[in-house]
Design an enzyme around this catalytic site. Sequence first.
Site, PDB file in Angstrom:
ATOM      1  N   GLN A   1       3.004  10.056   1.399  1.00 27.05           N
ATOM      2  CA  GLN A   1       4.433   9.162   1.236  1.00 27.05           C
ATOM      3  C   GLN A   1       5.286   9.756  -0.108  1.00 27.05           C
ATOM      4  O   GLN A   1       6.453   9.596  -0.034  1.00 27.05           O
ATOM      5  CB  GLN A   1       4.420   7.756   1.200  1.00 27.05           C
ATOM      6  CG  GLN A   1       4.056   7.016   2.510  1.00 27.05           C
ATOM      7  CD  GLN A   1       3.833   5.610   2.604  1.00 27.05           C
ATOM      8  OE1 GLN A   1       2.609   5.208   2.344  1.00 27.05           O
ATOM      9  NE2 GLN A   1       4.804   5.068   3.168  1.00 27.05           N
TER      10      GLN A   1
ATOM     11  N   HIS B   1      -1.431   6.863   7.902  1.00 28.86           N
ATOM     12  CA  HIS B   1      -0.565   7.815   7.413  1.00 28.86           C
ATOM     13  C   HIS B   1      -1.231   9.224   6.913  1.00 28.86           C
ATOM     14  O   HIS B   1      -0.787  10.293   7.053  1.00 28.86           O
ATOM     15  CB  HIS B   1      -0.078   7.468   5.843  1.00 28.86           C
ATOM     16  CG  HIS B   1       1.054   6.310   5.847  1.00 28.86           C
ATOM     17  ND1 HIS B   1       2.249   6.661   6.174  1.00 28.86           N
ATOM     18  CD2 HIS B   1       1.093   5.081   5.357  1.00 28.86           C
ATOM     19  CE1 HIS B   1       3.120   5.844   6.124  1.00 28.86           C
ATOM     20  NE2 HIS B   1       2.463   4.690   5.879  1.00 28.86           N
TER      21      HIS B   1
ATOM     22  N   GLY C   1       0.668  -1.395  -0.071  1.00 32.29           N
ATOM     23  CA  GLY C   1      -0.082   0.079   0.070  1.00 32.29           C
ATOM     24  C   GLY C   1       0.850   1.276  -0.062  1.00 32.29           C
ATOM     25  O   GLY C   1       2.135   1.292   0.170  1.00 32.29           O
TER      26      GLY C   1
ATOM     27  N   CYS D   1       7.088  -0.542   6.346  1.00 30.38           N
ATOM     28  CA  CYS D   1       6.426   0.714   5.831  1.00 30.38           C
ATOM     29  C   CYS D   1       7.283   1.066   4.593  1.00 30.38           C
ATOM     30  O   CYS D   1       8.593   0.997   5.102  1.00 30.38           O
ATOM     31  CB  CYS D   1       6.034   1.630   6.704  1.00 30.38           C
ATOM     32  SG  CYS D   1       5.318   3.209   6.009  1.00 30.38           S
ATOM     33  N   LEU D   2       7.225   1.445   3.640  1.00 29.37           N
ATOM     34  CA  LEU D   2       8.178   2.109   2.486  1.00 29.37           C
ATOM     35  C   LEU D   2       8.698   3.032   3.046  1.00 29.37           C
ATOM     36  O   LEU D   2       9.793   3.446   2.701  1.00 29.37           O
ATOM     37  CB  LEU D   2       7.500   2.128   1.159  1.00 29.37           C
ATOM     38  CG  LEU D   2       6.777   0.828   0.566  1.00 29.37           C
ATOM     39  CD1 LEU D   2       6.134   1.324  -0.746  1.00 29.37           C
ATOM     40  CD2 LEU D   2       7.914  -0.233   0.292  1.00 29.37           C
TER      41      LEU D   2
ATOM     42  N   HIS E   1      -3.114   1.012   8.622  1.00 29.53           N
ATOM     43  CA  HIS E   1      -1.939   1.259   8.288  1.00 29.53           C
ATOM     44  C   HIS E   1      -1.987   2.479   7.301  1.00 29.53           C
ATOM     45  O   HIS E   1      -1.333   3.513   7.644  1.00 29.53           O
ATOM     46  CB  HIS E   1      -0.766   0.171   7.912  1.00 29.53           C
ATOM     47  CG  HIS E   1       0.471   0.635   7.495  1.00 29.53           C
ATOM     48  ND1 HIS E   1       1.531   0.211   8.326  1.00 29.53           N
ATOM     49  CD2 HIS E   1       0.857   1.495   6.551  1.00 29.53           C
ATOM     50  CE1 HIS E   1       2.606   0.779   7.483  1.00 29.53           C
ATOM     51  NE2 HIS E   1       2.161   1.597   6.779  1.00 29.53           N
ATOM     52  N   GLU E   2      -2.521   2.364   6.259  1.00 29.80           N
ATOM     53  CA  GLU E   2      -2.638   3.384   5.124  1.00 29.80           C
ATOM     54  C   GLU E   2      -3.477   4.468   5.551  1.00 29.80           C
ATOM     55  O   GLU E   2      -3.071   5.873   5.534  1.00 29.80           O
ATOM     56  CB  GLU E   2      -3.298   2.880   3.912  1.00 29.80           C
ATOM     57  CG  GLU E   2      -2.434   1.617   3.276  1.00 29.80           C
ATOM     58  CD  GLU E   2      -1.200   1.988   3.210  1.00 29.80           C
ATOM     59  OE1 GLU E   2      -0.673   3.322   3.008  1.00 29.80           O
ATOM     60  OE2 GLU E   2      -0.176   1.230   3.234  1.00 29.80           O
TER      61      GLU E   2
HETATM   62 NI    NI Z   1       3.227   2.716   5.544  1.00 27.24          NI
END
Ligand code: NI
Length: 182
Positions: A52, A146, A47, A100-101, A142-143
Amino acid sequence: MAIRPILRLGNPVLRQIAEPVTEFGTPALRELVHDMLDTMRANDGAGLAAIQIGVLQRVVVFEVSANPRYPDAETVPLTVLVNPTIEFLSDERDSGWEGCLSVPGMRGLVPRYRSLRYRGFDELGAPIDRTVADFHARVVQHECDHLDGILYPQRIEDMTSFGFQDELVASGELPVAAAAAD
Ligand code: NI
């Protein structure tokens, strides 16, 4: 369409609150979504939130299908979710490993609500309304975090279960094929 650089933990933009999208189906929104999908897939992410890549809008994308980073994760359909809201369906929580990226190379054990209903819109403004559980529910939480400037390390309750993925795997704490969300 382009693969965009991903902001990393410590960049203050990741702590901002993203703004609701007010116009759907615009060229700018479609380009943003394309860039997010390209960027997520190029990094084998499950995701990605617009924040981000430095765009402060309430847009997330996610998809889990044959992801080499999470080979045992259950499938989650490709979803573009704009202006999401979440309603938790019980107080029951499960702990699961997440990455997480924006926090590359690390994993942490994060408690999340097990089941929820989420609503929002796709990039063209079509409504989305789903009731989900388990890994799908984890990815959504999670998304959506953000969008409110929250990264998963802030959700970890036991910081001994947070570290570099290779160290956690080597020590046996993190299963090699642990399902994670990022
Ligand atoms: Ni993330």
